[in-house]
Design a protein around this motif. Sequence first.
Motif, PDB file in Angstrom:
ATOM      1  N   THR A   1      -4.047  -7.130   0.691  1.00 49.20           N
ATOM      2  CA  THR A   1      -4.888  -6.313   1.576  1.00 49.20           C
ATOM      3  C   THR A   1      -6.124  -7.088   2.004  1.00 49.20           C
ATOM      4  O   THR A   1      -6.526  -7.053   3.176  1.00 49.20           O
ATOM      5  CB  THR A   1      -5.291  -5.013   0.869  1.00 49.20           C
ATOM      6  OG1 THR A   1      -4.111  -4.298   0.484  1.00 49.20           O
ATOM      7  CG2 THR A   1      -6.122  -4.138   1.778  1.00 49.20           C
TER       8      THR A   1
ATOM      9  N   SER B   1       0.833  -1.210   0.000  1.00 49.86           N
ATOM     10  CA  SER B   1       0.000   0.000   0.000  1.00 49.86           C
ATOM     11  C   SER B   1       0.866   1.258   0.000  1.00 49.86           C
ATOM     12  O   SER B   1       0.600   2.213  -0.739  1.00 49.86           O
ATOM     13  CB  SER B   1      -0.925   0.000   1.218  1.00 49.86           C
ATOM     14  OG  SER B   1      -1.789  -1.114   1.194  1.00 49.86           O
TER      15      SER B   1
ATOM     16  N   LEU C   1      -7.641   3.227  -1.774  1.00 55.38           N
ATOM     17  CA  LEU C   1      -6.386   2.678  -1.276  1.00 55.38           C
ATOM     18  C   LEU C   1      -6.050   3.228   0.109  1.00 55.38           C
ATOM     19  O   LEU C   1      -5.585   2.492   0.985  1.00 55.38           O
ATOM     20  CB  LEU C   1      -5.250   2.989  -2.261  1.00 55.38           C
ATOM     21  CG  LEU C   1      -3.887   2.370  -1.941  1.00 55.38           C
ATOM     22  CD1 LEU C   1      -4.001   0.860  -1.848  1.00 55.38           C
ATOM     23  CD2 LEU C   1      -2.872   2.759  -2.996  1.00 55.38           C
TER      24      LEU C   1
ATOM     25  N   THR D   1      -5.660   1.088   3.478  1.00 51.42           N
ATOM     26  CA  THR D   1      -4.417   1.224   4.250  1.00 51.42           C
ATOM     27  C   THR D   1      -4.722   1.493   5.717  1.00 51.42           C
ATOM     28  O   THR D   1      -4.077   0.950   6.620  1.00 51.42           O
ATOM     29  CB  THR D   1      -3.547   2.356   3.675  1.00 51.42           C
ATOM     30  OG1 THR D   1      -3.295   2.115   2.298  1.00 51.42           O
ATOM     31  CG2 THR D   1      -2.210   2.442   4.404  1.00 51.42           C
TER      32      THR D   1
END
Length: 344
Positions: free
Chosen positions: A327, A217, A239, A243
């Motif tokens: 993720t 990330s 994103l 994160t």
Amino acid sequence: MNPTALMIMLLSLAIGTTMTLMSHHWLLAWIGLEINTLAIIPLMTKTPHPRAIEAATKYFLTQASASALILFSATMNAWKTGEWSITLLSDPYTITLSMALMMKLGLAPLHFWLPEVIQGIPLSTGLILSTWQKIAPMTLLLQISHLTDLKLLITMGLTSILIGGWGGINQTQLRKIMAFSSIGHLGWMVLILKFNPQLTLFNFLLYITMTAAMFFSLMSISSTKISEISSSWPKSPILVTTTMLVLLSLAGLPPLTGFSPKLLIILELAKQNTLLLASVTMLASLLALFFYLRLTYVMNLTLPPHIPPSSTHWRTTKNSPLTATMTTLALLIFPLSPTFMLIM
């Protein structure tokens, strides 16, 4: 870096780790560790910057010292027992080998090299150093866990959790924060190593998943400071959101992936009638929770409508499939934890 040279270095990293994983002989395990050390140094210095050269030098000296201690202890143990087997260790050399492996991992109080080295190298190399380079030493530590002194493991584990939380509080550099996060997570693994090695392995796999997701990330949004990550919302809101969730997962908040190993470790410590140790561990982990939440808070301050129109970027950041996969794993494994524990 030349693609051919890069491929050779990455292949050497794979060969070194595989050699250590497959070996039952201390000399072969030591050779694998040395190949690993020598293969990552060119990756550290691929950008010829004084900070990178300094980081590579510190890394080489620390790893060479630990490797020399491993070789010396293994040789003296073979002289005494007549065997080079990893699982056959006599009493004085078990402690020295354990300490050398912990130095390679970066456990406190042998951690001083890790934050400085990670701070001086690119994010991609920091990813390798925080994940792949820890596989071989951790595997050797797991193999000798039944011989290692319990008091040593508990002391190193608690110290690492405290240092990992305390050291990351005043940091503004994301790479140093990830280094102290690594120290803290390794402390949790070492703490439970003697009681339940399978749980240590499970924790280690989840640590690699969450750390890799965080580094991917950061590489996607090209951030190395808190001030940079706090202004990344206009580039890629999705994103930045994921994160933030990965940070909360690293902090161990439910119902994210990072909650699973902490819950299982506390339950195991309670099962072993070490309630005082479990309580101290939970209290020490609050330090790390603070700086994870602080990072999340800094990101939240930049959400609309707090961003002035003049600072809005027209570019968007492309998310790679690898970043999305890591993720997702770093956020959603918690419901599958019982299944993984049964498999292991």
